[in-house]
Design a protein around this motif. Sequence first.
Motif, mmCIF file in Angstrom:
data_model
loop_
_atom_site.group_PDB
_atom_site.id
_atom_site.type_symbol
_atom_site.label_atom_id
_atom_site.label_comp_id
_atom_site.label_asym_id
_atom_site.label_seq_id
_atom_site.Cartn_x
_atom_site.Cartn_y
_atom_site.Cartn_z
ATOM 1 N N ASN A 256 43.604 26.173 32.937
ATOM 2 C CA ASN A 256 44.694 27.047 33.364
ATOM 3 C C ASN A 256 45.337 26.459 34.627
ATOM 4 O OD1 ASN A 256 46.437 29.146 33.722
ATOM 5 N ND2 ASN A 256 44.876 30.726 33.987
ATOM 6 N N PRO A 257 46.522 25.831 34.476
ATOM 7 C CA PRO A 257 47.113 25.049 35.569
ATOM 8 C C PRO A 257 47.525 25.885 36.786
ATOM 9 C CG PRO A 257 48.662 25.261 33.735
ATOM 10 C CD PRO A 257 47.377 25.863 33.278
ATOM 11 N N LEU A 258 47.579 25.237 37.943
ATOM 12 C CA LEU A 258 47.970 25.912 39.186
ATOM 13 C C LEU A 258 49.432 25.625 39.498
ATOM 14 C CD1 LEU A 258 44.898 25.067 41.447
ATOM 15 C CD2 LEU A 258 45.175 26.883 39.743
ATOM 16 N N ILE A 259 50.072 26.552 40.179
ATOM 17 C CA ILE A 259 51.455 26.362 40.635
ATOM 18 C C ILE A 259 51.411 25.710 42.017
ATOM 19 C CG2 ILE A 259 53.520 27.599 41.398
ATOM 20 C CD1 ILE A 259 52.827 29.697 39.161
ATOM 21 N N VAL A 260 52.288 24.721 42.226
ATOM 22 C CA VAL A 260 52.325 24.030 43.512
ATOM 23 C C VAL A 260 53.499 24.574 44.337
ATOM 24 C CG1 VAL A 260 52.547 21.804 44.661
ATOM 25 C CG2 VAL A 260 51.236 21.986 42.521
ATOM 26 N N HIS A 261 53.209 24.925 45.588
ATOM 27 C CA HIS A 261 54.207 25.560 46.451
ATOM 28 C C HIS A 261 54.752 24.565 47.473
ATOM 29 C CE1 HIS A 261 52.034 28.814 44.564
ATOM 30 N NE2 HIS A 261 52.999 29.645 44.902
ATOM 31 N N ILE A 262 56.083 24.554 47.601
ATOM 32 C CA ILE A 262 56.745 23.619 48.508
ATOM 33 C C ILE A 262 57.667 24.395 49.451
ATOM 34 C CG2 ILE A 262 56.671 21.714 46.836
ATOM 35 C CD1 ILE A 262 59.634 22.347 46.188
ATOM 36 N N SER A 263 58.075 23.725 50.554
ATOM 37 C CA SER A 263 58.963 24.420 51.484
ATOM 38 C C SER A 263 60.354 23.804 51.536
ATOM 39 C CB SER A 263 58.359 24.449 52.895
ATOM 40 O OG SER A 263 58.056 23.148 53.314
ATOM 41 N N ASP A 264 60.534 22.600 50.932
ATOM 42 C CA ASP A 264 61.887 22.045 50.855
ATOM 43 C C ASP A 264 61.995 21.078 49.678
ATOM 44 O OD1 ASP A 264 61.306 19.248 51.755
ATOM 45 O OD2 ASP A 264 60.608 20.375 53.512
ATOM 46 N N LEU A 265 63.235 20.701 49.358
ATOM 47 C CA LEU A 265 63.451 19.914 48.137
ATOM 48 C C LEU A 265 62.918 18.490 48.231
ATOM 49 C CD1 LEU A 265 66.951 21.177 46.920
ATOM 50 C CD2 LEU A 265 64.717 21.576 45.877
ATOM 51 N N SER A 266 62.751 17.981 49.463
ATOM 52 C CA SER A 266 62.201 16.621 49.561
ATOM 53 C C SER A 266 60.756 16.607 49.055
ATOM 54 C CB SER A 266 62.291 16.093 50.992
ATOM 55 O OG SER A 266 61.356 16.783 51.799
ATOM 56 N N MET A 267 60.054 17.712 49.227
ATOM 57 C CA MET A 267 58.682 17.777 48.704
ATOM 58 C C MET A 267 58.686 17.744 47.181
ATOM 59 S SD MET A 267 56.854 20.641 51.125
ATOM 60 C CE MET A 267 55.136 20.172 51.126
ATOM 61 N N LEU A 268 59.744 18.318 46.571
ATOM 62 C CA LEU A 268 59.829 18.314 45.105
ATOM 63 C C LEU A 268 59.923 16.868 44.604
ATOM 64 C CD1 LEU A 268 60.074 20.029 42.521
ATOM 65 C CD2 LEU A 268 62.550 19.947 42.807
ATOM 66 N N ASN A 269 60.751 16.072 45.278
ATOM 67 C CA ASN A 269 60.905 14.664 44.877
ATOM 68 C C ASN A 269 59.581 13.910 44.904
ATOM 69 O OD1 ASN A 269 63.704 14.659 44.454
ATOM 70 N ND2 ASN A 269 64.046 14.647 46.673
ATOM 71 N N ASP A 270 58.673 14.319 45.810
ATOM 72 C CA ASP A 270 57.388 13.620 45.933
ATOM 73 C C ASP A 270 56.418 13.952 44.806
ATOM 74 O OD1 ASP A 270 58.327 12.628 48.278
ATOM 75 O OD2 ASP A 270 57.282 14.108 49.543
ATOM 76 N N ILE A 271 56.557 15.143 44.207
ATOM 77 C CA ILE A 271 55.491 15.576 43.279
ATOM 78 C C ILE A 271 55.916 15.616 41.808
ATOM 79 C CG2 ILE A 271 54.220 16.865 45.051
ATOM 80 C CD1 ILE A 271 55.426 19.432 44.017
ATOM 81 N N VAL A 272 57.222 15.399 41.538
ATOM 82 C CA VAL A 272 57.663 15.366 40.139
ATOM 83 C C VAL A 272 58.414 14.058 39.869
ATOM 84 C CG1 VAL A 272 57.919 17.879 40.224
ATOM 85 C CG2 VAL A 272 59.951 16.442 40.410
ATOM 86 N N THR A 273 58.546 13.679 38.583
ATOM 87 C CA THR A 273 59.201 12.396 38.282
ATOM 88 C C THR A 273 60.634 12.578 37.785
ATOM 89 O OG1 THR A 273 58.317 12.434 36.037
ATOM 90 C CG2 THR A 273 57.032 11.237 37.691
ATOM 91 N N GLU A 274 60.993 13.818 37.482
ATOM 92 C CA GLU A 274 62.328 14.026 36.934
ATOM 93 C C GLU A 274 62.772 15.450 37.240
ATOM 94 O OE1 GLU A 274 62.311 13.325 32.640
ATOM 95 O OE2 GLU A 274 64.107 14.616 32.584
ATOM 96 N N ILE A 275 64.038 15.603 37.682
ATOM 97 C CA ILE A 275 64.563 16.954 37.942
ATOM 98 C C ILE A 275 65.814 17.154 37.088
ATOM 99 C CG2 ILE A 275 65.349 18.578 39.716
ATOM 100 C CD1 ILE A 275 63.964 16.774 41.804
#
Length: 339
Positions: free
Chosen positions: A59-78
Motif C-alpha cells: 500500500n504505497p505512501l503519498i510524498v509531501h512537498i512544499s514547492d514545485l522544485s521538489m516535484l522535479n527531484d522526485i518524478v521523471t515526467e510532469i
Amino acid sequence: MNTKLLKDTPEDLQTAADLLRSGQLVAFPTETVYGLGADARLETSVKAIFEAKGRPADNPLIVHISDLSMLNDIVTEIPDLARKLAEAFWPGALTMIFPKADCIPLVTSGGLNTVGVRMPSHPMAQKLIQLSGCPIAAPSANRSGLPSPTTARHVMDDMNGRISAVLDGGQCEIGVESTVICFDDPETVHILRPGLYSVEDFQPFARHVYVDKAVYTQIAPDAKAASPGMKYKHYSPNAKILPVDAPDFNSFVNYVLSHQIENTYCLLFDSDPEIEGVPCLHYGDDGLHQAHDLFFRFRELDEKGAKLVYVRMPRENTRASLSVYNRLMRAAGFEVMKL
Ligand code: AMP
Ligand code: MG
C-alpha cells in the motif's frame, strides 16, 4: 520510546525537522488528516512507518512537498494536465500520481514505478517540509484499518511509544484524506480516491473525468487495484458501522427501534432530532461538515463503547459527499441496510 508532543513554535518545528532529517518518524497536521512522516528517500525510515502503522507493504505512501522544485527531484515526467491542476489546487488536498525518480525507493511506492505527490496547505506541514528539506512520505497517522486521526490526541492514542514525536496543530479542517488521481492519458483524470475535490472540480481542466469502481464497490484482496489502498478494509472503528438507506427519518427510527442490541448508537445528521431510548451523535448536514466530523465521531463512538452504529446515509454523491459516502461504505465493508 517516549513520544514527544510538540507545539506550533519555531523551536518545536525545528526539533521535528531535525528528527526527520535524522531518520525518525514524526506525525504532523495537514489540512486533511494527520500524517505520519519520514524522509521519503530513506528506506529504513519508510519501513519504520509501515511497522508503526501495521500497514501492508504493497500500500504505497503519498510524498509531501512544499514547492514545485521538489516535484522535479522526485518524478521523471510532469504531464501538462498535472501542471494545470497543480496551479489550480496546490497547495491543497489533491494527490497526483507520477512516474517516480530513482531517489524514491520501492518501499515508499509500495513496489510501484509511480509515486503519489501532494503539496499540503497547512502552515505547519509546509514549515516542516521546508525546514527539513525532505520530501516527506506520510500516510495517515493511524494504526492500519482504524479511522484516520484528525487531532493530535487521536495520533497519540494510536502511536504513543511507536514514533518520535507528534506536532499538535489542533483539529484538521477537512477531516478526510486527499483526493488521489492519476492520468490514463493526457486528457483524462481518473479519480482513485475521492476527497474534498471530485469530478465537478476537475471537469473544467480535463476532457474526461471518471471515478474508479473501487470507490463504489468492494474489490477482492487479491485483485490488481489501480490504487492498492482501496483493497483493504479501512477507516472502521471497533464498533460495527451499518449505514441505513431509509426513505425518510421516521422509517430510519422505526428500523433502529426494532433492531437494537446492547450498546447500539445512531449517527445522525445535525438537523435530525434525538431518538428517545437510543444514544445519538451527529455528523453534519452537508458533505463538507460530514467530512469534517466523520472520523472524529467514529473515534468518539469507540470511546463511548458503542457496539453497533446505525448511520444516516449521505443524501448526495457529489463533491465532498462522495468522499463521505466512500469512507462510510468502506468502514461498513460495503454492507448497507436498504429499507
Ligand atoms: P494514505 O497514505 O493512508 O492516505 O493512503 C494513500 C492512498 O493513496 C492509498 O489508497 C494508496 O493506494 C494511494 N496511492 C498512493 N500512491 C499511489 C500510487 N503510486 N499509485 C496508486 N495509488 C497510490
Ligand atoms: Mg490511511
